[in-house]
Design a protein around this motif. Sequence first.
Motif, PDB file in Angstrom:
ATOM      1  N   VAL A  29     -16.711  25.504   6.069  1.00  0.00           N
ATOM      2  CA  VAL A  29     -16.841  24.053   5.943  1.00  0.00           C
ATOM      3  C   VAL A  29     -17.950  23.660   4.970  1.00  0.00           C
ATOM      4  N   ASP A  36     -18.308  19.825   4.019  1.00  0.00           N
ATOM      5  CA  ASP A  36     -17.034  19.127   3.864  1.00  0.00           C
ATOM      6  C   ASP A  36     -16.615  18.642   5.255  1.00  0.00           C
ATOM      7  N   PHE A  37     -16.897  17.350   5.548  1.00  0.00           N
ATOM      8  CA  PHE A  37     -16.663  16.850   6.900  1.00  0.00           C
ATOM      9  C   PHE A  37     -15.176  16.758   7.241  1.00  0.00           C
ATOM     10  N   ASP A  38     -14.327  16.552   6.234  1.00  0.00           N
ATOM     11  CA  ASP A  38     -12.885  16.550   6.517  1.00  0.00           C
ATOM     12  C   ASP A  38     -12.443  17.920   7.008  1.00  0.00           C
ATOM     13  N   LYS A  39     -12.972  18.956   6.369  1.00  0.00           N
ATOM     14  CA  LYS A  39     -12.626  20.317   6.782  1.00  0.00           C
ATOM     15  C   LYS A  39     -13.224  20.632   8.154  1.00  0.00           C
ATOM     16  N   ARG A  41     -13.739  18.490  10.542  1.00  0.00           N
ATOM     17  CA  ARG A  41     -12.906  17.815  11.528  1.00  0.00           C
ATOM     18  C   ARG A  41     -11.641  18.614  11.818  1.00  0.00           C
ATOM     19  N   LEU A  42     -11.050  19.203  10.780  1.00  0.00           N
ATOM     20  CA  LEU A  42      -9.859  20.037  10.988  1.00  0.00           C
ATOM     21  C   LEU A  42     -10.185  21.254  11.846  1.00  0.00           C
ATOM     22  N   GLU A  50     -12.381  10.088  17.979  1.00  0.00           N
ATOM     23  CA  GLU A  50     -12.139   9.067  16.964  1.00  0.00           C
ATOM     24  C   GLU A  50     -12.044   7.666  17.571  1.00  0.00           C
TER      25      GLU A  50
END
Length: 610
Positions: A29, A36-39, A41-42, A50
């Motif tokens: 991440v 990479d906060f999107d990664k 979160r995944l 959320e």
Amino acid sequence: MAEIEKMNLESEDLVEDRLAQLKELMPEVFTESGIDFDKLRLELGDEVDEGRERYAFTWPGKMDAIRQSQTPSTATLRPCVEKSRGRDGEDGSFDSDNIYIEGDNLEVLKLLQSGYHGKVKMIYIDPPYNTGHDFVYKDKFGDTIENYKEQAGLAGQSNADTSGRYHSDWCSMMYPRLRLARELLSDDGAIFVSIDDNEVTNLTKIMDDIFGERCRIALICHKARASVSNDKIISPNHNTVAFYAKSIEVLEAVRKEIGDDPCLDGFGEDDNDGRGPYRLVPVDGPGGAKKGNPHYEFLGVEGYWRFSLETMQDKYDEGLVVRRGNSLYQKYYQYKAIETRKTLTTWWDDAGLTSSATSKLKDLMGGPSFDTPKPLELIERMLKMITYADDSAIVLDFFSGSATTAHALMNINVEYGGNRQYILVQLPEATADNSAARGAGYLTLTEIGEERIRRAGDKIKAEIEEANAQPKLGEESKRLPDIGFRVFSLDNSGIEKPQPGQLVLDVVKPDRSDMDIVFEMMLKWGLELTLPVEKEEVAGYPVYSVACGELVCCLADGLTMEALDAIADMEPRRVLMRDSILTDTLKLNAVQAFRRVEERAGYEVQLRTV
């Protein structure tokens, strides 16, 4: 010219430490520019919350309070040898394993992270209760030491109930301190916090937020007062002690070591069969039939017994089972009872009253000096619970007041033996002009705390000397525990930080001694402040050696090639040199000399300059 790394003068960065832990756990991440906060979160999947609404505890200023705990400190702790006391009670000596720090506890907690992270077994604090009359710290970003010095002089300042941020100010004060305190606790460590009804709800929510609700062991009710106040609907007579674990799993695993001293009533000298005093306990129990206990006759008595017939016979053959009247009993020996800690409840009505604690402190100090000190019995009980099996435990109190924790810990070392150590922190808050303490000559709270430790140590020493002068038959002489303490004061770094474009030939401040710099380097390098420091001469050059070469400091002019070689022969792990005493040639030779040490000793020598 050889390049030697400059010494990092900031305290440990807890954010960097947590990022390093996350990177080890989830390297995927991280990018070149950060996370990479999107990664992330995944990777977390369904664990990401959320929703717009969620259960949380917050107040105006909480984000600033978190940032306060994350901001590194560039301050230092300066040794005050003249205020200190040796482990045997000699004033002006500096060999004790105990530490007393005069300063703002927020800065001090940051400074302790490097050397004491994960090493503290128990924390006890008695913070301001926010009654509207007690002192509540006002933390500021920026020049924290100047703010601390300003705060220390604000005797009598109160957190008025008329303030719109009355509870918020208190929460903002407590949150960063408790957050940093948790980092200092060992995995099997625990924390106790005394509080009253004014902030017990907010304290519990803060503790749940930092430690986790699962780690809340109990909210203990301590009966602190016996008197009744007739001007209230109901007269409060207790304080609450919040008791939390660093890790509930680790503490549960050692649960049998936690508790109070066992009850030894009923072990009489008449009941002694050579294996020691014992008392008789029934070998049957209530509900034996329902529990499925075996039913048989033994020694003419019929019943449901705790043991099988074979086990009962073995115990009888060993002289452990006897008949008294129409019942059977098993011998329970005192030595086994001593090994079993007594489980406590959440109601403590026998752990000392504030009124009796005030009277005892008045007797010890020769007059009034401190209002509402905590009872010795209260803190001794906590120490017995957590440090009974760890006779070298480190105990921290960063709202130390009259130093009851130090007094209690010395008493426990007398009772159990061992060398439990304390670290006390107290703001040198000025005593009020019209107070009894000022009348007795105490200008600050730290003067009261330090004098209390001296007097308590003197009392312990006198009692031990008296006991050893008239020993009982078969008893060994009692050992004097460490009754001393090393005093440190919080201050700005002793190293000047040059402004951009400014040339400073010697960055060491002129008002700092060599010992000031040595202890600052110990602090920033993560070495414990109680390690021995010796001044030695090697090849005619004076150096300071910490713990036989864990750190060697070269601060004086006149460093030679011969001295460098002699220092290298000591095979130190860390070397600090004053930049102003080094020539380009000496720097080059230093790098080469300690590189040879690394090849010979098999470890990296950390070479730094200031």
